[in-house]
Write an enzyme that holds these catalytic residues in place. Structure first.
Site, PDB file in Angstrom:
ATOM      1  N   SER A 228       0.837  -1.193   0.000  1.00 10.96           N
ATOM      2  CA  SER A 228       0.000   0.000   0.000  1.00 10.96           C
ATOM      3  C   SER A 228       0.880   1.255   0.000  1.00 10.96           C
ATOM      4  O   SER A 228       1.730   1.393  -0.871  1.00 10.96           O
ATOM      5  CB  SER A 228      -0.958  -0.040   1.193  1.00 10.96           C
ATOM      6  OG  SER A 228      -1.975   0.918   1.062  1.00 10.96           O
ATOM      7  N   GLU A 362      -8.904  -4.930  -5.124  1.00 10.82           N
ATOM      8  CA  GLU A 362      -8.121  -3.971  -4.351  1.00 10.82           C
ATOM      9  C   GLU A 362      -8.934  -2.764  -3.875  1.00 10.82           C
ATOM     10  O   GLU A 362      -8.756  -2.262  -2.771  1.00 10.82           O
ATOM     11  CB  GLU A 362      -6.953  -3.480  -5.211  1.00 10.82           C
ATOM     12  CG  GLU A 362      -5.886  -2.741  -4.492  1.00 10.82           C
ATOM     13  CD  GLU A 362      -4.784  -3.659  -3.982  1.00 10.82           C
ATOM     14  OE1 GLU A 362      -4.693  -3.810  -2.751  1.00 10.82           O
ATOM     15  OE2 GLU A 362      -4.013  -4.181  -4.788  1.00 10.82           O
TER      16      GLU A 362
END
Length: 606
Positions: A228, A362
């Site tokens: 991330s 995602e």
């Protein structure tokens, strides 16, 4: 009688001796692992769990308080003869207190004195072992997290590497978050005291370079792995100082995101958010919220007060965790321009083998479950990209036609979730993660110039979190953000009622082995089912091409198994396997070419 008394006396004496020597004897049997840095005269005392030795709460920088708050980290220098107790984890950097997710740690202990790292290595590692090193940069939206989170327990990874005959050393770092890590203002920019969190990461990586040899590591074989924003920050480390100072690592795995189409990188938004907090704590006088007086005041406020106000402001503006309120911005020093512009100017550290990735769903947890209209689809990322034109918004809706997502609705399982929700989730996935990975790797190869074998991609399509999502009432999240993390760490005992079944463990071992192979020799080798080699993402990258016309992606998990899929710009009609058809359905060429195109990049400020 006298004989019996003598015998009792001897027995009592022996018992006392046994009690007296028992603890030292136990300490001897369970001797704590010790590392001696003879060059600096420092001894580190760790702890052992099964076959892994742990050294925790090792500070790489001085406490960033007072005048050091917001400023670049100051490397720590221990006195000769220092003994460092590295047996227990330390404080997390300032952030919100409480629970995050069922499978992550509860945040309880925060402090500004948090610039520390943890090290894990195989039991009995010798100082001259020269093992490759993994450095983990955690995610959390620059607002929460720590290298000590239970989600990142390294035992499985370290043990798997040793089992494979490819042992490694693992390092996880803490860095400043939120206001403390990414405050900005006119005064901070002029003083070059911005992007403190990024500078922390670099200082930690430099500590590894200078110190890891004492722990048996090779400072010339360091692989940075981030997820991330940890992944995005790896990209920013490659872009740091326009690439002029190189990178403090030799390889990188970028899990979910790259520094391309991400948050607006101009400092105005974050400067305004910094000023908002400054006003709330009474630090703004004479309407000058950007000057030295405001900065001095912010440095004097107790960290607990500053934490409470900044966390409350960020979570109110960006629920639930406050992501995207404080984050890296252009400061004309560490980050000299928009990331996409730096990439196209070739201003980055070159020659670093890279794996970039995304997971299949995602974008799921960034979209409100009530999303059911075009306006709500666009609004799902409007807070972060507020300057998109009507033309750009309309083009996005056209690139993601609603009919593409009708088949994803599962009313009996997910409840009343609109196909518009799935549309928004796919759009968010591509804007934040998929297209950034494709854009970054393509530009890294094209403007390197680089060797195509140095760039690889994967998509992960399996998750251990399904029971958790069901318990949370969000089963439609499926293979959501964070899904590949426990597979990397080969975690067999993930917390929070996760799925730790045998098929999951088997994929974790396969995936972990693949990354371990990359860490050891820069080549991830064969795909997990042995069907073929994990191919480079792009076969070539000529200077005349504006965008790639063919890409190879390693798939992990899911209904079609793990294999390499190669797709081309006009090849969707020739798709033969179900896996190929599924990847073509994602329409990566047309969607990402627009998202990474000049018009949207300029409006997004990336």
């Amino acid at each position: 009688m006298a004989g019996r008394l003598a015998a009792v006396s001897v027995a009592l004496l022996l018992a006392l001796v046994a009690v007296y020597f028992q603890q030292p004897f136990n300490d001897f049997l369970n001797r704590r692992p010790t590392v001696v840095d003879s060059a600096r005269g420092i001894t580190y005392i760790g702890r052992r769990s099964a076959s892994v030795e742990h050294f925790q709460n090792i500070f790489y920088a001085e406490e960033p308080t007072g005048k050091r708050r917001f400023a670049p980290p100051v490397s720590i220098k221990h006195a000769k003869g220092s003994v460092i107790d590295a047996t227990r984890s330390g404080a997390w950097c300032p952030q919100g207190i409480g629970d995050i997710l069922p499978f992550t740690s509860r945040v309880t202990n925060i402090s500004e004195n948090c610039l520390s790292l943890r090290i894990a290595r195989p039991k009995g590692t010798q100082k001259n072992a020269k093992l490759p090193v993994v450095v983990w940069l955690h995610g959390g939206g620059h607002t929460l997290g720590s290298g000590s989170d239970i989600l990142y327990e390294p035992d499985g990874l370290v043990e798997q590497a040793s089992t494979d005959g490819a042992p490694l050393i693992y390092v996880a770092i803490n860095y400043r978050l939120g206001l403390f890590g990414f405050a900005t203002s006119r005064e901070l920019i002029e003083r070059k005291e911005t992007n403190a969190g990024l500078r922390d990461q670099r200082a930690a990586l430099e500590w590894v370079r200078d110190n890891i040899e004492s722990f048996g590591g090779d400072p010339n074989r360091v692989t940075a792995i981030g997820q991330s924003v940890g992944s995005s920050d790896i990209g920013l480390q490659l872009l740091a100082f326009g690439g002029a100072e190189g990178a403090p690592f030799q390889q990188a795995v970028m899990m979910s995101a790259g520094p391309g189409v991400n948050f607006n990188s101009y400092p105005d938004m974050v400067a305004n958010n910094t000023a908002t907090v400054a006003k709330q704590v009474g630090c703004v006088k004479d309407d000058d919220d950007q000057g030295p007086q405001t900065l001095r005041c912010l440095r004097d406020i107790p960290f607990e007060v500053l934490t409470n106000f900044s966390v409350a402001a960020s979570r109110a503006a960006r629920p639930p965790f406050g992501e995207g309120f404080f984050y890296p911005t252009i400061d004309h020093d560490f980050l000299q321009d928009r990331p996409s512009q730096l990439m196209r100017a070739g201003k980055f550290a070159k020659g670093i083998p890279i794996i970039a990735s995304w997971v299949t769903n995602e974008g799921a947890w960034y979209v409100p479950s009530s999303t059911s209209t075009d306006e709500e689809v666009l609004g799902s990322f409007g807070l972060w990209l507020p300057n998109l034109s009507d033309d750009t918004k309309q083009k996005l809706l056209e690139l993601y036609p609603l009919e593409d997502f009708v088949h994803m609705v599962r009313v009996d399982y997910d409840g009343p979730i609109s196909p518009q929700w799935h549309r928004a989730a796919q759009m968010s996935r591509d804007v934040w993660f998929t297209c950034t990975g494709l854009e970054f790797t393509w530009l890294y190869l094209r403007y390197g110039p680089g060797d195509p074998s140095q760039v690889r991609l994967y998509e992960f399509n399996q998750t251990m979190y399904i029971p958790v999502w069901e318990a949370m009432g969000v089963p439609m999240w499926r293979v959501a953000h964070l899904s590949d993390i426990p597979y990397l760490f080969d975690n067999h005992h993930l917390h929070g009622n996760t799925d730790n079944s045998e098929p999951q463990i088997a994929l974790a071992q396969d995936f972990s082995k693949t990354i371990i192979e990359f860490v050891n020799n820069a080549n991830p080798g064969e795909s997990t089912n042995g069907a073929g080699l994990w191919q480079p993402a792009y076969s070539t990258a000529t200077s005349g091409q504006n965008w790639f016309d063919e890409v190879s992606i390693q798939l992990f998990g899911g209904p079609y198994g793990s294999d390499v899929v190669t797709i081309s710009k006009d090849g969707d009609k020739d798709a033969k396997t179900d896996a190929e058809k599924a990847v073509y359905w994602e329409k990566l060429f047309s969607r990402c070419e627009f998202i990474s195109g000049e018009q949207m990049r300029a409006e997004a400020g990336v």
